[in-house]
Design a protein around this motif. Structure first.
Motif, mmCIF file in Angstrom:
data_model
loop_
_atom_site.group_PDB
_atom_site.id
_atom_site.type_symbol
_atom_site.label_atom_id
_atom_site.label_comp_id
_atom_site.label_asym_id
_atom_site.label_seq_id
_atom_site.Cartn_x
_atom_site.Cartn_y
_atom_site.Cartn_z
ATOM 1 N N HIS A 111 44.721 42.628 33.694
ATOM 2 C CA HIS A 111 45.094 43.761 33.609
ATOM 3 C C HIS A 111 46.446 44.190 33.467
ATOM 4 O O HIS A 111 47.414 43.259 33.833
ATOM 5 N N ASP A 141 40.257 37.310 33.578
ATOM 6 C CA ASP A 141 40.670 38.644 33.323
ATOM 7 C C ASP A 141 41.892 39.025 33.229
ATOM 8 O O ASP A 141 42.858 38.018 33.804
ATOM 9 N N HIS A 156 37.607 40.087 39.598
ATOM 10 C CA HIS A 156 36.978 40.217 38.447
ATOM 11 C C HIS A 156 36.544 39.032 37.733
ATOM 12 O O HIS A 156 35.640 38.529 37.371
HETATM 13 ZN ZN LIG Z 1 39.303 43.635 35.400
#
Ligand SMILES: [Zn+2]
Length: 158
Positions: free
Chosen positions: A11, A9, A43
Motif C-alpha cells: 500500500h 501486499d 492482507h
Molecule cells: Zn491490502
C-alpha cells in the motif's frame, strides 16, 4: 496432508491516514492508503491462508467495491478468512512474515503484532513470526512511498 501458501501486499504511504500493521496502530506522520484500513501485513497473511487452501484471493472474498469493507478492520477480515479456511478442513501449523518499510522503525512493535494475529487465529504466538526490514533506501519501500509485506503459512488437514 500439509499445504503451503504465500501472500504479498503493498500500500502507498500517504499523509492523513493512520498506520496499522498486523492490527497494531504505529505512531508515524503518514499511513497506508486503501479502501479498508490498508493493513498490508494482515492482507498478505489473508492471501497466504487463502492460497494454502486454494480458496482464491482477498479481493474475491472481500471486494473493495463493497461499501461494507470501507475502512474495514482487517483483523475482522482475517478472523473471517480463517473461519473459511477451517471450514474447508485445515488448521494452521505456522505463519512467517516480513514487512518491508524504510520508516518507521517497526522492531519495537513486532511482538504486539504477533500477539494480535495469534489471538485472532486462536493459536499460540510461538506459531506466528513477524519480521521487518528496510529496503536499503531503494525502490518504493526504500524511498518511503509504500510499505509492503510478504507472508507464508503452512496448513495441516484437521
Ligand atoms: Zn491490502
Amino acid at each position: 496432508m500439509n499445504r503451503i501458501g504465500m501472500g504479498y501486499d503493498l500500500h502507498r504511504l500517504v499523509e492523513g491516514r493512520r498506520l496499522i500493521l498486523g492490527g497494531v496502530e504505529i505512531p508515524h506522520q503518514k499511513g497506508l492508503s486503501g479502501h479498508s484500513d490498508a493493513d498490508a501485513l494482515t492482507h498478505a497473511v489473508i492471501d497466504a491462508l487463502l492460497g494454502a487452501a486454494a480458496l482464491g484471493n482477498i479481493g474475491q472474498h472481500f471486494p473493495d467495491t463493497d461499501p461494507r469493507y470501507k475502512d474495514a478492520d482487517s483483523m475482522v477480515l482475517l478472523e473471517e478468512t480463517f473461519r473459511r479456511v477451517r471450514e474447508s478442513g485445515y488448521g494452521l501449523v505456522n505463519l512467517d512474515s516480513c514487512i518491508i518499510a524504510q520508516e518507521p522503525r517497526l522492531n519495537p512493535h513486532l511482538d504486539a503484532m504477533r500477539e494480535r494475529i495469534a489471538m485472532v487465529l486462536g493459536v499460540e504466538p510461538s506459531r506466528i513470526s513477524v519480521k521487518a526490514k528496510t529496503n536499503e533506501s531503494v525502490g518504493p519501500e526504500g524511498r518511503g512511498e509504500a510499505i509492503s509485506a510478504q507472508a507464508v503459512v503452512l496448513l495441516e488437514r484437521l
